[in-house]
Scaffold this motif. Structure first.
Motif, PDB file in Angstrom:
ATOM      1  N   GLU A 105      24.766  10.833  24.393  1.00 18.68           N
ATOM      2  CA  GLU A 105      25.930  10.199  24.344  1.00 18.68           C
ATOM      3  C   GLU A 105      25.148   8.559  24.850  1.00 18.68           C
ATOM      4  N   THR A 106      24.519   8.325  25.629  1.00 18.75           N
ATOM      5  CA  THR A 106      23.670   6.948  26.215  1.00 18.75           C
ATOM      6  C   THR A 106      23.450   5.757  25.068  1.00 18.75           C
ATOM      7  N   GLU A 107      22.542   6.808  24.470  1.00 15.45           N
ATOM      8  CA  GLU A 107      22.316   6.254  23.070  1.00 15.45           C
ATOM      9  C   GLU A 107      22.857   5.336  21.958  1.00 15.45           C
ATOM     10  N   PHE A 108      23.970   5.812  22.175  1.00 10.11           N
ATOM     11  CA  PHE A 108      25.388   5.010  20.910  1.00 10.11           C
ATOM     12  C   PHE A 108      24.939   3.964  21.409  1.00 10.11           C
ATOM     13  N   LEU A 109      24.750   2.835  20.804  1.00  5.05           N
ATOM     14  CA  LEU A 109      25.652   1.790  19.933  1.00  5.05           C
ATOM     15  C   LEU A 109      26.859   1.680  19.459  1.00  5.05           C
ATOM     16  N   GLY A 110      28.060   0.759  21.215  1.00  9.22           N
ATOM     17  CA  GLY A 110      29.408   1.375  21.090  1.00  9.22           C
ATOM     18  C   GLY A 110      30.142   2.736  21.652  1.00  9.22           C
ATOM     19  N   ASP A 111      31.692   2.777  21.001  1.00 11.51           N
ATOM     20  CA  ASP A 111      32.149   3.973  21.857  1.00 11.51           C
ATOM     21  C   ASP A 111      31.880   4.820  21.049  1.00 11.51           C
ATOM     22  N   VAL A 112      31.435   6.054  21.910  1.00  6.82           N
ATOM     23  CA  VAL A 112      32.196   7.136  20.937  1.00  6.82           C
ATOM     24  C   VAL A 112      33.546   7.047  20.272  1.00  6.82           C
ATOM     25  N   PRO A 113      34.078   7.919  19.497  1.00  4.83           N
ATOM     26  CA  PRO A 113      35.671   7.736  19.299  1.00  4.83           C
ATOM     27  C   PRO A 113      35.982   9.163  20.419  1.00  4.83           C
ATOM     28  N   SER A 114      37.165   9.549  20.803  1.00  6.50           N
ATOM     29  CA  SER A 114      37.769  10.610  21.173  1.00  6.50           C
ATOM     30  C   SER A 114      37.339  11.359  20.145  1.00  6.50           C
ATOM     31  N   GLU A 115      37.289  12.968  20.809  1.00  7.98           N
ATOM     32  CA  GLU A 115      37.180  14.240  19.251  1.00  7.98           C
ATOM     33  C   GLU A 115      39.027  14.120  18.734  1.00  7.98           C
ATOM     34  N   TYR A 116      40.386  13.131  19.651  1.00  5.73           N
ATOM     35  CA  TYR A 116      41.710  14.165  19.127  1.00  5.73           C
ATOM     36  C   TYR A 116      41.242  13.024  17.632  1.00  5.73           C
ATOM     37  N   GLU A 117      40.341  11.419  17.727  1.00  2.00           N
ATOM     38  CA  GLU A 117      40.070  10.739  16.759  1.00  2.00           C
ATOM     39  C   GLU A 117      39.816  11.593  16.152  1.00  2.00           C
ATOM     40  N   ASP A 118      40.182  12.571  14.735  1.00  2.00           N
ATOM     41  CA  ASP A 118      40.020  13.170  14.125  1.00  2.00           C
ATOM     42  C   ASP A 118      39.272  12.294  12.901  1.00  2.00           C
ATOM     43  N   VAL A 119      39.547  12.278  11.837  1.00  2.00           N
ATOM     44  CA  VAL A 119      38.850  11.285  11.316  1.00  2.00           C
ATOM     45  C   VAL A 119      37.298  10.142  11.672  1.00  2.00           C
ATOM     46  N   ARG A 120      38.028   9.427  12.891  1.00  2.00           N
ATOM     47  CA  ARG A 120      36.746   8.709  12.860  1.00  2.00           C
ATOM     48  C   ARG A 120      35.993   9.388  13.749  1.00  2.00           C
ATOM     49  N   PHE A 121      36.422  10.328  14.479  1.00  2.00           N
ATOM     50  CA  PHE A 121      35.291  11.379  14.453  1.00  2.00           C
ATOM     51  C   PHE A 121      34.619  12.007  14.018  1.00  2.00           C
ATOM     52  N   GLU A 122      34.915  12.604  13.423  1.00  2.00           N
ATOM     53  CA  GLU A 122      34.183  12.930  11.688  1.00  2.00           C
ATOM     54  C   GLU A 122      33.188  12.366  11.318  1.00  2.00           C
ATOM     55  N   ASP A 123      33.433  11.258  11.241  1.00  2.00           N
ATOM     56  CA  ASP A 123      32.477  10.073  10.876  1.00  2.00           C
ATOM     57  C   ASP A 123      31.589  10.256  11.611  1.00  2.00           C
ATOM     58  N   TRP A 124      31.879   9.805  12.276  1.00  2.00           N
ATOM     59  CA  TRP A 124      31.033   9.818  13.738  1.00  2.00           C
ATOM     60  C   TRP A 124      29.915  10.762  13.423  1.00  2.00           C
ATOM     61  N   LEU A 125      30.034  11.636  13.395  1.00  2.00           N
ATOM     62  CA  LEU A 125      29.635  13.325  13.592  1.00  2.00           C
ATOM     63  C   LEU A 125      28.332  13.299  12.451  1.00  2.00           C
ATOM     64  N   ALA A 126      29.505  12.420  10.896  1.00  2.00           N
ATOM     65  CA  ALA A 126      28.438  13.446   9.676  1.00  2.00           C
ATOM     66  C   ALA A 126      27.840  11.782   9.914  1.00  2.00           C
ATOM     67  N   ALA A 127      27.705  10.641  10.441  1.00  2.00           N
ATOM     68  CA  ALA A 127      26.884   9.773  10.792  1.00  2.00           C
ATOM     69  C   ALA A 127      25.880  10.081  11.713  1.00  2.00           C
ATOM     70  N   LEU A 128      25.889  10.694  12.446  1.00  2.00           N
ATOM     71  CA  LEU A 128      25.319  11.022  13.506  1.00  2.00           C
ATOM     72  C   LEU A 128      24.465  12.256  13.531  1.00  2.00           C
ATOM     73  N   LYS A 129      24.996  13.327  12.060  1.00  2.00           N
ATOM     74  CA  LYS A 129      23.802  13.988  11.483  1.00  2.00           C
ATOM     75  C   LYS A 129      22.515  13.058  10.933  1.00  2.00           C
ATOM     76  N   THR A 130      23.425  12.464   9.714  1.00  2.00           N
ATOM     77  CA  THR A 130      22.172  10.992   8.586  1.00  2.00           C
ATOM     78  C   THR A 130      21.507  10.451   9.683  1.00  2.00           C
ATOM     79  N   ALA A 131      21.359  10.311  11.233  1.00  2.00           N
ATOM     80  CA  ALA A 131      20.443   9.579  12.608  1.00  2.00           C
ATOM     81  C   ALA A 131      19.721  10.614  12.402  1.00  2.00           C
TER      82      ALA A 131
END
Ligand code: ADP
Length: 806
Positions: free
Chosen positions: A632-658
């Motif tokens: 968590e500490t490595e991300f540049l910007g705030d991690v979206p909450s798990e309840y923001e479904d679409v944004r969180f999903e996008d965040w995870l897809a980007a994480l997989k790519t990263a």
């Protein structure tokens, strides 16, 4: 008759005749009648393989003969080199050809000397943004596969690019080549062009549906192809084509399927059909080809492909390395490979006809649609159009597969009897306009809101829509976005509103970034720097020392163009004889004075709209949610909450790519990466290239905006170099030497040759041993490292191997 071909450079008419183009095909004749040799604009909507390229060549060559200059726009990079090679045959008649590929931020000045320039629409767009001086000199532009203006992601670029080219040069001859679509007349209206529309083909095409024990064709004929119990329809159809000899040769097949995985498994299965039908000579040549394929890369995909090819079967999809693709295409054209199982990418453009085309899958999974979606008619028609090789086959056959009588009827209605859909502009979507509005203002095509709308009036969208308000509304919301993010300045005075790009806006346009990508990256870097500054107050003495070190290094980096990576190893702390090969300890975070890690940066660029993210597969949500909290500490910007479904999903897809990029930069084997993320080697390459480009852009932006310090710039550069070479920190210096690469760098390092300067002083036997006795390679590497006498004469590879082992 070639006599009709006046106005071409000397010798071209004779050369065409020598090529066997004694008579023009009917659509070509119609194009000449419509004035294509006299500078008239033209839309040619004719089927695949009916000679569209020659129409374009006639236009370009006659334009050049009149002292002009031509641009040929292709939809895919792979096609750019194919077309260039094709046009180079005119060089002996004094026509020069150049292809523009590579980075999106140069102005391609050298192309000014070429008569014909070949480039993708994205490349042309970026050349215009970067002020390529020769754009003004163009007198003829060809747009190949213009029906792709319909494509949501790439169409708008083509549309705006053509509008710009036509605005710069009002007399520009525009030749647009299209598949047969439902509304070619609208394209012609948009481009003020004559229309040549035809269904003519140089070779008969029958389209049919196979069901039960026979194919029913559209011309009423029927062909018995009984399928035995347990046998697959596709296999039977491929076998049937091969067993039917024409001119003493069986016919090859092209099988279209809906996914890469299916292409691979289909090729494996069909190897059982092609294998037993090969001659001894073919078998030998295929074995050689398979070796060549293995030589391209050392991956599972490479091995799978080689395995199938040995039996005369192959797969083809966008995940393949470019060298693999061209080997397959050539061998298929040479009739050595008997069957290719392909995803629809092969149907677009690349010239690989077969006697029989089998459209095995007519539905494809579509996430937005939420299930299996039928393919477009145009797409299926283009696949079918690949059937029949002029001069080789007496006819072409395209076959769709039905498993029951109802489906058979449906396929006839849906595809065989149906006309292709009309193309529709996708310009009035925010992501497309965001990019193009900024570029249009930045490169001076409009300086007021009114001027901008007037410019957009020259697009296909404007030709097609009866709702002019829609474009204006989207344009306004885009202008607002660009102003809020500091890319544009708006000045409302009186009735008119003037627009100008800010400095950073100009940079973003030239870098060919989606403004939203730029905004994301700037925000992320500013965030990180603000956080680091807040921490700094509480820093210990040790921490401050390392900041001073890093600042020093940043200063050094500013002096030269490409600083040596000695600089970086000093900052990264891998000096002082770390000796071991475990580079895991040279974690950049703590030492560089910011908390910016490569993963943080890879994630930042992966969540921009310019990076095509990896999909989350089942189970991935859990896996990456866990990674998300661990790091968590490595991300540049705030991690979206798990309840923001679409944004969180996008965040995870980007994480997989990263994570993929991080693995690559940690020297994880290509095969492991392919397996871990379910991708092909071509995809890894694509992600790496995109990340490299985006990080390079981030570096330029960081230097231009307030609130991002030198440490951050340095961290970006380091992360970029690591992904570029695919190596850990300690190998950056070595891997920067030409011909070294990630694997060789690691072996050299392990043999004690740790830097570029080590290469200049090392014992040759050790170098040769680390390079597995390859003398030529060793010599070239030593040369590139700047060694005076790189010769390996008299150096014993065996002895050196054992020297390296000890
Ligand atoms: P398209 O671009 O329409 O898909 P191509 O331009 O690739 O088709 O043409 C297909 C093939 O037909 C090429 O091999 C080309 O050399 C050949 N060809 C084109 N025009 C003629 C002609 N007038 N006579 C004979 N062959 C031709």
């Amino acid at each position: 008759q070639p006599t009709a071909l006046s106005g071409l450079p000397a010798g071209v008419g004779e050369a065409l005749e020598a090529e066997g183009v004694a008579d023009l095909y009917p659509p070509q004749e119609a194009a000449v009648e419509a004035g294509v040799l006299d500078g008239e604009s033209l839309v040619a909507a004719v089927p695949t393989a009916s000679g569209k390229t020659l129409i374009a060549e006639l236009a370009m060559l006659s334009a050049i003969e009149r002292g002009g200059k031509a641009l040929y726009i292709v939809p895919l990079r792979a096609l750019a080199s194919e077309k260039k090679a094709e046009f180079e045959r005119w060089e002996e008649h004094g026509v020069t050809v150049g292809v523009s590929t590579g980075n999106y931020d140069s102005d391609g000045e050298w192309l000014a000397t070429r008569d014909v320039i070949v480039a993708t629409s994205e490349k042309v767009d970026s050349l215009i943004r970067n002020g390529a001086p020769w754009i003004d000199d163009l007198t003829c532009v060809v747009s190949d596969e213009v029906h792709l203006v319909d494509d949501a992601s790439r169409g708008p670029t083509l549309e705006v690019t053509l509008a710009k080219l036509r605005k710069v040069n009002s007399g520009l001859q525009t030749v647009a080549l299209s598949a047969t679509v439902g509304n070619a007349d609208v394209i012609a209206e948009w481009l003020d062009a004559e229309l040549v529309e035809s269904e003519w083909r140089p070779i008969d095409l029958r389209v049919g549906v196979h069901f039960g024990n026979a194919i029913d064709f559209d011309d009423g004929s029927k062909r018995e192809v009984p399928v035995d119990r347990g046998e697959e329809q596709t296999a039977r159809l491929v076998a049937d084509a091969l067993d039917t000899e024409e001119d003493g040769q069986g016919g090859s097949s092209l099988v279209f399927v809906n996914s890469r995985r299916n292409a691979e498994s289909s090729a494996r299965k069909l190897a059982d059909v092609t294998g037993p039908r090969l001659t001894g000579d073919e078998r030998d040549r295929l074995r050689e080809l398979a070796e060549e394929i293995r030589g391209v890369s050392d991956t599972d995909t490479s091995e799978d492909l080689a395995g199938a090819v040995e039996s005369g079967s192959a797969f083809h999809h966008a995940g393949l390395a470019a060298d693999h693709r061209s080997l397959i295409e050539d061998a298929f054209r040479d009739r050595l490979i008997k069957c290719v199982s392909a995803t629809p990418t092969l149907a677009a453009g690349v010239n690989t006809p077969a006697r029989r085309v089998v459209v095995r899958d007519w539905r494809r999974y579509d996430g937005e649609f939420g299930g299996m979606k039928p393919l477009d008619v145009l797409e299926v028609h283009q696949m079918c159009g690949r059937a029949g090789r002029p001069g080789l086959d007496p006819y072409g056959e395209a076959v769709l597969l039905a498993s029951d009588a109802d489906t058979k009827e449906e396929l006839f209605d849906r595809y065989v009897w149906a006309d292709a859909e009309p193309v529709r502009s996708k310009l009035a979507a925010e992501p497309a306009l965001r990019t193009h509005v900024l570029a249009t203002v930045a490169s001076g095509f409009a300086s007021t809101r009114g001027g901008l709308l007037e410019f957009l009036d020259n697009t296909l969208y404007a030709t097609q829509t009866d709702d002019a308000g829609r474009l204006a509304a989207v344009t306004d919301s885009v202008l607002e976005y660009l102003a809020v993010n500091g890319f544009l300045e708006r000045d409302r005075e009186g009735g008119s509103e003037s627009l100008s790009a800010t400095g950073i806006g100009h940079t973003v346009s030239r870098l060919y970034l989606d403004p939203m990508s730029a905004a994301t990256m700037i925000d992320g870097l500013r965030n990180a720097c603000a956080a680091a500054e807040a921490d700094e107050g509480a820093a210990t003495g040790k921490y401050e020392r390392s900041i001073a070190d890093a600042a020093d290094a940043a200063g050094a980096a500013d002096d030269g163009e490409e600083p040596g990576f000695g600089t970086y190893s000093r900052v990264g702390g891998s000096d002082g004889g770390s000796g071991g090969t475990d580079a895991g300890d040279d974690d950049a975070a703590g030492d560089s004075g910011t908390d910016i890690t490569p993963l943080g940066l890879y994630h930042l660029v992966s969540r921009t709209p310019d990076m095509y993210e990896l999909y989350l597969k089942s189970g991935d949500r859990e896996t990456y949610t866990e990674v998300c909290y661990e790091r968590e500490t490595e991300f540049l910007g705030d991690v979206p909450s798990e309840y923001e479904d679409v944004r969180f999903e996008d965040w995870l897809a980007a994480l997989k790519t990263a994570r993929l990029l991080e693995d690559w930069a940690d020297e994880v084997d290509e095969d492991r990466i392919a397996e871990r993320y379910g991708v092909g080697p071509g995809d890894i390459r694509g992600k790496v290239d995109t990340a490299e480009w985006l990080l390079r852009a981030a570096e330029t932006l960081a230097a231009d905006v307030d609130g991002v310090d030198g440490d951050a710039v340095l961290a970006v550069r380091r992360a970029r170099k690591r992904v570029e070479y695919g190596v850990r920190e300690q190998l950056l210096d070595l891997a920067g030497v030409r011909n070294v690469g990630r694997k060789r760098a690691r072996r050299l390092y392990e043999a004690g040759v740790e830097t570029r300067s080590d290469l200049r002083d090392a014992e040759k036997a050790v170098v040769l041993g680390a390079l597995r006795g390859r003398e030529r390679t060793a010599e070239r590497i030593l040369e590139h490292a700047g060694r005076e006498d790189p010769s390996m004469d008299g150096i014993d590879a065996d002895r050196s191997a054992s020297a390296a082992a000890t």
